[in-house]
Design a protein around this motif. Sequence first.
Motif, PDB file in Angstrom:
ATOM      1  N   LEU A  71     -27.835 -81.468 -43.631  1.00 42.90           N
ATOM      2  CA  LEU A  71     -27.616 -82.403 -42.526  1.00 42.90           C
ATOM      3  C   LEU A  71     -26.407 -83.275 -42.837  1.00 42.90           C
ATOM      4  O   LEU A  71     -26.284 -83.816 -43.936  1.00 42.90           O
ATOM      5  CB  LEU A  71     -28.855 -83.295 -42.343  1.00 42.90           C
ATOM      6  N   GLY A  72     -25.503 -83.414 -41.863  1.00 41.13           N
ATOM      7  CA  GLY A  72     -24.355 -84.308 -41.998  1.00 41.13           C
ATOM      8  C   GLY A  72     -24.404 -85.383 -40.929  1.00 41.13           C
ATOM      9  O   GLY A  72     -24.631 -85.074 -39.753  1.00 41.13           O
ATOM     10  N   LEU A  73     -24.194 -86.638 -41.331  1.00 38.30           N
ATOM     11  CA  LEU A  73     -24.213 -87.766 -40.400  1.00 38.30           C
ATOM     12  C   LEU A  73     -22.870 -88.489 -40.408  1.00 38.30           C
ATOM     13  O   LEU A  73     -21.985 -88.184 -41.203  1.00 38.30           O
ATOM     14  CB  LEU A  73     -25.336 -88.752 -40.782  1.00 38.30           C
ATOM     15  N   PRO A 107     -11.966 -87.207 -42.989  1.00 37.83           N
ATOM     16  CA  PRO A 107     -11.704 -85.928 -43.691  1.00 37.83           C
ATOM     17  C   PRO A 107     -12.572 -85.720 -44.923  1.00 37.83           C
ATOM     18  O   PRO A 107     -12.895 -84.575 -45.257  1.00 37.83           O
ATOM     19  CB  PRO A 107     -10.220 -86.044 -44.062  1.00 37.83           C
ATOM     20  N   ASP A 108     -12.966 -86.797 -45.590  1.00 37.87           N
ATOM     21  CA  ASP A 108     -13.804 -86.651 -46.785  1.00 37.87           C
ATOM     22  C   ASP A 108     -15.134 -85.969 -46.466  1.00 37.87           C
ATOM     23  O   ASP A 108     -15.715 -85.284 -47.315  1.00 37.87           O
ATOM     24  CB  ASP A 108     -14.073 -88.021 -47.430  1.00 37.87           C
ATOM     25  N   TYR A 109     -15.626 -86.164 -45.248  1.00 43.22           N
ATOM     26  CA  TYR A 109     -16.862 -85.513 -44.821  1.00 43.22           C
ATOM     27  C   TYR A 109     -16.669 -83.991 -44.824  1.00 43.22           C
ATOM     28  O   TYR A 109     -17.482 -83.238 -45.378  1.00 43.22           O
ATOM     29  CB  TYR A 109     -17.265 -86.000 -43.430  1.00 43.22           C
ATOM     30  N   CYS A 169     -24.432 -84.106 -37.006  1.00 47.46           N
ATOM     31  CA  CYS A 169     -24.640 -85.057 -35.902  1.00 47.46           C
ATOM     32  C   CYS A 169     -24.001 -86.368 -36.313  1.00 47.46           C
ATOM     33  O   CYS A 169     -24.601 -87.197 -36.993  1.00 47.46           O
ATOM     34  CB  CYS A 169     -26.127 -85.243 -35.629  1.00 47.46           C
ATOM     35  N   ARG A 170     -22.763 -86.572 -35.891  1.00 46.57           N
ATOM     36  CA  ARG A 170     -21.980 -87.676 -36.434  1.00 46.57           C
ATOM     37  C   ARG A 170     -21.689 -88.728 -35.374  1.00 46.57           C
ATOM     38  O   ARG A 170     -21.224 -88.434 -34.281  1.00 46.57           O
ATOM     39  CB  ARG A 170     -20.678 -87.138 -37.032  1.00 46.57           C
TER      40      ARG A 170
END
Length: 276
Positions: free
Chosen positions: A244-246, A83-85, A215-216
């Motif tokens: 960008l999120g990983l 959830p922090d993401y 793109c996790r």
Amino acid sequence: MHNPPGDVDIELRMLIEAVFLKYNYDFRDYTGASQKRRVFAAMRVMDCDTVSALQARVMHDPAAFTQLLQFLTIPVTEMFRDPDYYLAVRRLIVPFLKTYPSLNVWVAGCSTGEEVYSLAILLHEEGLLERTQMYATDINPDSLEAARRGVMPLDKMRRYTENYQKSGGTRAFSDYYTAAYGGALFDRALVEHVTFADHSLATDAVFAETHFISCRNVMIYFNRRLQNRVLGLFHESLCHRGFLGLGSKESIDFSTYAQRFEALAKRERVFRKVGP
């Protein structure tokens, strides 16, 4: 002097090469340990004593390949995972996204759609969904079909609700789904502007300019060479100063693109493109 590969490693390499040559699915730069575990799991279920026997089945029976593909692309996913993401996306990315008249968002390696629906809910609550075109891509056609359907297991809703609340959700999570087909059917309006498409990060090119790519927990299965290729794709796809999120265990620190992104929230793996 390094030891020559054992028979099983040679067989594995031959299987993966055969899959690429016959079906054009490229797993050659996926990490060896996780790939070996997945192939062995497939062998047990498909009743093959050796990797070579599995290869023979797959080469001559497309249905066997489809079955193997479910093991090679095992989806490990949940709604609002980490959830922090999502909280970081709300606080650090959304204010910038609100400055654009229209948005392109790419969920790469979307699996069975949990991340797509999570981001759609977040964008809806931030008033952005109506002006967003979302691209949800994966190499597994069965996963894409599940994502299109948007039916999640009912017994996971309690966990997903907790994740949603921790991620900064502003409504009752149950507003977004109805119990149907023995599961939770998510509101179709969430995916009205979503294009679900077959796309391989290993072999395919950029297809659109994007403002945000999520793109996790995909690159974690790739070796360094493929990770660099993927980060190159993302850098090329992102607009000037795009985001960008990983995944939580993924890093760009040792890649050739380490200097091309700046960390907005390092712990949550949220980055911003720098340079052209």
